[in-house]
Design a protein around this motif. Structure first.
Motif, short mmCIF file in Angstrom:
data_model
loop_
_atom_site.label_atom_id
_atom_site.label_comp_id
_atom_site.label_asym_id
_atom_site.label_seq_id
_atom_site.Cartn_x
_atom_site.Cartn_y
_atom_site.Cartn_z
N THR A 42 27.02 0.63 38.89
CA THR A 42 25.73 0.46 38.22
C THR A 42 24.65 1.27 38.92
O THR A 42 23.81 1.91 38.27
N SER A 43 24.68 1.27 40.23
CA SER A 43 23.69 2.04 41.00
C SER A 43 23.84 3.53 40.74
O SER A 43 22.84 4.25 40.57
N MET A 44 25.08 4.01 40.71
CA MET A 44 25.31 5.44 40.46
C MET A 44 24.89 5.84 39.05
O MET A 44 24.26 6.89 38.86
N VAL A 45 25.21 5.01 38.05
CA VAL A 45 24.76 5.29 36.68
C VAL A 45 23.24 5.33 36.64
O VAL A 45 22.63 6.23 36.03
N SER A 46 22.61 4.37 37.31
CA SER A 46 21.14 4.30 37.31
C SER A 46 20.52 5.56 37.89
O SER A 46 19.56 6.11 37.33
N LEU A 47 21.07 6.04 39.02
CA LEU A 47 20.52 7.25 39.64
C LEU A 47 20.69 8.46 38.73
O LEU A 47 19.81 9.33 38.67
N CYS A 48 21.81 8.53 38.02
CA CYS A 48 22.02 9.65 37.08
C CYS A 48 20.96 9.63 35.98
O CYS A 48 20.40 10.67 35.62
N PHE A 49 20.67 8.44 35.45
CA PHE A 49 19.67 8.33 34.38
C PHE A 49 18.26 8.59 34.91
O PHE A 49 17.43 9.19 34.22
N LEU A 50 17.98 8.15 36.13
CA LEU A 50 16.67 8.42 36.73
C LEU A 50 16.48 9.91 36.99
O LEU A 50 15.41 10.47 36.74
#
Length: 460
Positions: free
Chosen positions: A126-134
């Motif tokens: 979830t953290s990695m997905v979030s950073l990609c979207f940010l």
């Protein structure tokens, strides 16, 4: 902006247990939408201070006087029905809604609710997905089950149609959500105190996938046989990822190399095409797999590969996931939340890839059910450790019925690797480490109980 019409009947919201991981994130999202939010919490924490700065009145302690004329009271799962605020709300005919149900209603407001599920690796993925979207400037709202260094917390309030959520399967709470994307990392035999059987666990995930709309996206790991089963059953839009090429994943790594700290670099492949070179700064094969999962979600949402590469290069481990705690007398100390054999193998992989002389492991099992069902036979997940120190079982939600003891776990570990020793207290463990661990060694503490607090005693 999300469409909040369905929530507008709740102009004033009171949240009991507002300092919780999920509750705090919901509170700030509501404030951002223009709701009046108050809340209560047993104790003051950094989270409650943060909420106060966001303009939320937080009462320390639960008191019937905190309930005045609110339109709804939301409460966390830890709150009992005899809580004075819930009792008062009922007496005033104010609706009360459990957190998971309210979060489910909140997800309906977003066009794209991206849910990250699975027995292991949810927080990291979830953290990695979030950073990609940010990094792609998509401005998502985010809820994660652990702190992300880049967010300075476990949530973010965004103003786009994207809501990225870590979706937990325990007590099937994820079945309140309304996902448009379901990612499943793996399905394993955890939370057997609730699910009882593996078939029940698989069926819970099956029901979760079925909650997607007809145009939803299922992202699944083909390395896991149970996930493959659900992928085979699913007739909608799907994409896959994995390390084992015999299962023909859509996204997979090639030309994998590990640096001196055990961090992977690899070519990200998609159906035979090389997309780009990814370099991670977190150790272990499991982090590479999570990075591929996150890449699949981001790329399927139109993010370009260079943005994904940049975001993943910025990622650092989330709180309590092979987290470096410090050093004493040249002995480095790491902690990992791992409490299941599969998670322990992943944490061990990180430790073994990190340069060291000897590896001392401290494992605190946080549940009598887990101890009995997962750690009393065929326990080979501690292979590679020079010494495994096992204290008494942390009871967690359960009471000791006498059916299992830490000594039983030690016997099972020793049947496979002959490297475990029972030490009832952390005082004994710390004394042992002070006399036996030397400069260049690693101490790795494992478990989801209070072992992470006890770890710091060794450092002090």
């Amino acid at each position: 902006m999300p469409n909040i019409e369905r929530l507008k009947k709740y102009k004033k919201v009171h949240m009991v247990g507002i300092g919780g991981v999920s509750m705090s994130g919901i509170a700030e999202i509501l404030v951002n939408f223009g709701f009046q939010v108050t809340g209560s919490n047993n104790v003051e924490t950094e989270t409650t201070k943060k909420l106060e700065k966001a303009g939320i009145k937080v009462f320390i302690g639960h008191n019937e006087k905190n309930i005045v004329d609110q339109d709804v009271v939301v409460y966390s799962a830890a709150i009992k029905q005899d809580n004075p605020e819930l009792v008062t709300a009922k007496s005033k005919n104010i609706p009360i809604i459990e957190r998971a149900d309210f979060l489910g209603e909140l997800t309906r407001c977003y066009k794209d609710t991206i849910t990250i599920s699975g027995t292991h690796g949810k927080s990291t993925t979830t953290s990695m997905v979030s950073l990609c979207f940010l990094e792609a400037l998509k401005d998502p709202s985010i809820q994660v089950g652990a702190d992300i260094k880049q967010l300075n917390g476990n949530y973010k309030v965004g103003n786009s149609e994207y809501f990225i959520i870590e979706a937990c399967e325990y007590v099937e709470s994820f079945l309140t959500l309304h996902p448009t994307v379901v990612l499943i990392n793996n399905i394993d035999n955890d939370h057997l105190d609730y699910f009882k059987t593996m078939d029940n666990i698989v069926n819970a995930f099956r029901k979760f996938v079925a909650r997607m709309p007809v145009d939803g996206l299922f992202v699944g790991c083909t390395d896991d046989s149970h996930v493959r089963q659900l992928l085979d059953e699913f007739g909608g839009r799907k994409t896959t990822y994995g390390l084992d090429l015999t299962n023909s994943p859509d996204y997979y790594p090639a030309d994998v190399h590990y640096d001196g700290l055990g961090c992977a670099s690899f070519d990200l492949m998609h159906r035979g095409e090389r997309l780009g070179r990814v370099t991670l700064h977190v150790p272990g094969q499991h982090n590479m797999l999570d990075a591929i999962a996150a890449s699949a979600v981001a790329l399927e949402h139109g993010t370009d590969i260079q943005t994904v590469i940049t975001a993943l290069a910025r990622f650092r481990s989330v709180q309590r996931r092979f987290e470096y705690y410090g050093e004493r007398n040249g002995v480095r100390v790491f902690h990992d939340y791992a409490h299941h054999p599969a998670e322990i193998r992943a944490a061990m992989d990180c430790a073994l890839r990190t340069p060291h002389k000897k590896l001392f492991v401290v494992f605190q099992c946080n549940s009598f059910t887990r101890a009995r069902t997962l750690f009393t036979e065929n326990v080979d997940c501690f292979r590679g450790a020079d010494k495994v120190l096992v204290p008494d079982i942390y009871p967690g939600r359960e009471k000791d019925d006498g059916s299992v003891h830490a000594r039983d776990m030690v016997a099972s570990i020793n049947a496979k690797t002959s490297n475990a020793e029972y030490m009832p207290t952390f005082e004994q463990i710390n004394d042992y480490l002070l006399h036996n661990a030397a400069a260049g060694d690693i101490v790795l503490t494992l478990g989801s109980g209070d072992v992470y607090k006890q770890t710091k005693l060794f450092l002090e």
